[in-house]
Design a protein around this motif. Sequence first.
Motif, PDB file in Angstrom:
ATOM      1  N   ILE A 451      74.203  28.752  -1.008  1.00  0.00           N
ATOM      2  CA  ILE A 451      75.261  29.728  -0.725  1.00  0.00           C
ATOM      3  C   ILE A 451      75.236  30.109   0.756  1.00  0.00           C
ATOM      4  O   ILE A 451      76.276  30.175   1.428  1.00  0.00           O
ATOM      5  CB  ILE A 451      75.117  30.963  -1.631  1.00  0.00           C
ATOM      6  N   ALA A 476      72.493  28.850  -8.092  1.00  0.00           N
ATOM      7  CA  ALA A 476      73.131  30.111  -7.719  1.00  0.00           C
ATOM      8  C   ALA A 476      72.153  31.280  -7.861  1.00  0.00           C
ATOM      9  O   ALA A 476      72.128  32.185  -7.021  1.00  0.00           O
ATOM     10  CB  ALA A 476      74.365  30.347  -8.574  1.00  0.00           C
ATOM     11  N   ILE A 497      80.490  28.014  -9.629  1.00  0.00           N
ATOM     12  CA  ILE A 497      79.200  27.976 -10.325  1.00  0.00           C
ATOM     13  C   ILE A 497      79.409  27.297 -11.674  1.00  0.00           C
ATOM     14  O   ILE A 497      80.115  27.822 -12.537  1.00  0.00           O
ATOM     15  CB  ILE A 497      78.639  29.399 -10.528  1.00  0.00           C
TER      16      ILE A 497
END
Length: 600
Positions: A451, A476, A497
């Motif tokens: 991320i 994630a 996701i």
Amino acid sequence: MSGDSPGNAGGLTTAWSRAIIGGLLAAGVGRFFVSPGSRSTPLVLAVDALAHDRITVVVDERAAAFAALGYARVTGCPAVVLATSGTAPAHWYPAIIEADEADIPLVAISADRPIELYEAGASQTTDQVRMFGSHVRESFELGAPDPGALDRIADVAVRAVAAALAPRSGPVHVNARFRKPLEPTAEPATVHRPVRAPSIFVGEAAPSDAAMRFVRDAIAAAERPCIVAGPMPFGAAPRRDVARRLSRSSLDLARSAGLPVFAEATSGVAHAAEGAVIPLGAALEAGAFEGDCAPDLVIELGAFPVCSAYAKLAERLPSRIVVSASGARDPIGNASAFVLADATAFISALATSVAPATAERRRSCETLERALRAAMRASQRTLESSAAEPDASSAEPWIASEIARAIPSRGVLVAGNSLVVRDLEAYGAAHLGPDVTVLHQRGVAGIDGLIAGAAGARIAVPTDDPLVLVLGDVSAQHDIGSLTLLREANGALVIVIVNNGGGRIFEELPVRQAVDHVSTFDRLYRTPTVAGAFAHAARGYGIEYVAAAEPRSFTTALTQAVSRDGATIVEVVSQPEKSAPLRKDARRAARSAFEEALRA
């Protein structure tokens, strides 16, 4: 006199720091990722004074380092990550290792205490010299500001950038010591003196004439030669520009020499709407490397391919020539030769010098291409039929295909690791437009920092070009704290996701059969996400969030998110018990269509 008494004037410290930052800027540093701290104050204020519009402040040092990697992956410009002393720079370690293995230029600057405070029980003090060991190209120990070295310290900063760029790009560590006072105490003339430092220009590592003769002779002697392009370390060059050159030269080579090019999406080589430039994953699914179609010579470009099926086939190949500027690296251990050269320079030279294809080779290449395109169409029909069934859920192979279709021209796709990238290569790559840029954390194939890396890449990508990160739910979870970086995104930043209930890739490994009890396997390996965790996290960080389960809702959510300015999390819940059979069905359809087309 204690190490932190005002024996070093604030004016000298300020001038010293500005000379360092000025040298970095002159050498081509693109951006500074700064984590707040005290000991780094002189350098941070120098960055603010000289490059105010190039600062990104990231509280978490680990996230800062991965964000810097994301920026450097896109631009090819070295990024700087800057932090205070103590444990702060240790948080860079995973990103340093990735930069090392992926050849990404990165300058990591750790502020430090003066030498007299070492091993003296001083707070926030530990040994930071060469703390990254063999994972950095060079380590620079600057010492404390010294009036006698003030005129040359900018040159040291330039040398640090040079080491990050060539001969093999990668991370560099700079340890900079400071005594108090850390803040400017005056504004003497030395503070504002102009920084004189040289610029740096990096050229391509071109293949030698001897290497080109060897490769041309090998191609001429082979019956079924081909090119395989794996993840490409573009190093100190803008990824989009180099990928465009690489794609053009690959297509020229395929057309002129009758040499099929099998390219992973992570290679930067765009597959062509026509011509024998084919996604490697789709070719492997169809069986193009087996039986009578098996190549007798493979020329590999870049790093070793992601597709696990290729590793098994590569062990049986009669001849492999590996082309890489990163050294003689071969995880299989059966390479016939290494060409230590830049892949783009190599493929360009080969396209203009290799003998034109014979009529027989050209026909063979065209037949293979037609058969593989028939296989890809059959595979896609299988995925679409599954998604169109009543009460259908979003299976992972279809998700990969749909994401690839949704990214517009000049968009950027950031592929996570594990099953995500494998599905992308097998089912999505064929649908990516020729101007789509694909980024992938392939250096050590870790799931951490994805991320943050996407957030850093978003800074470097033009605002009008959307960026989509696709990752699994475990990945994630691993980087959930980096959601804070998404709030300042300019341009579309979509985080998809794929929630399949944990680490499903372990179900495909021998450990699944070794562990008798499902509950034990789930606890030790699958580690599913707590229900609603991502929705709550998105709400807490103030990020737009959409949940999607069935295919139509996912397509709608993805289309809207790609068109929306700012960050959006799209969580798509998949049914793993349907994904595995669908992969088998798609593979079966592809192989059947491939074999039928070859017989036609």
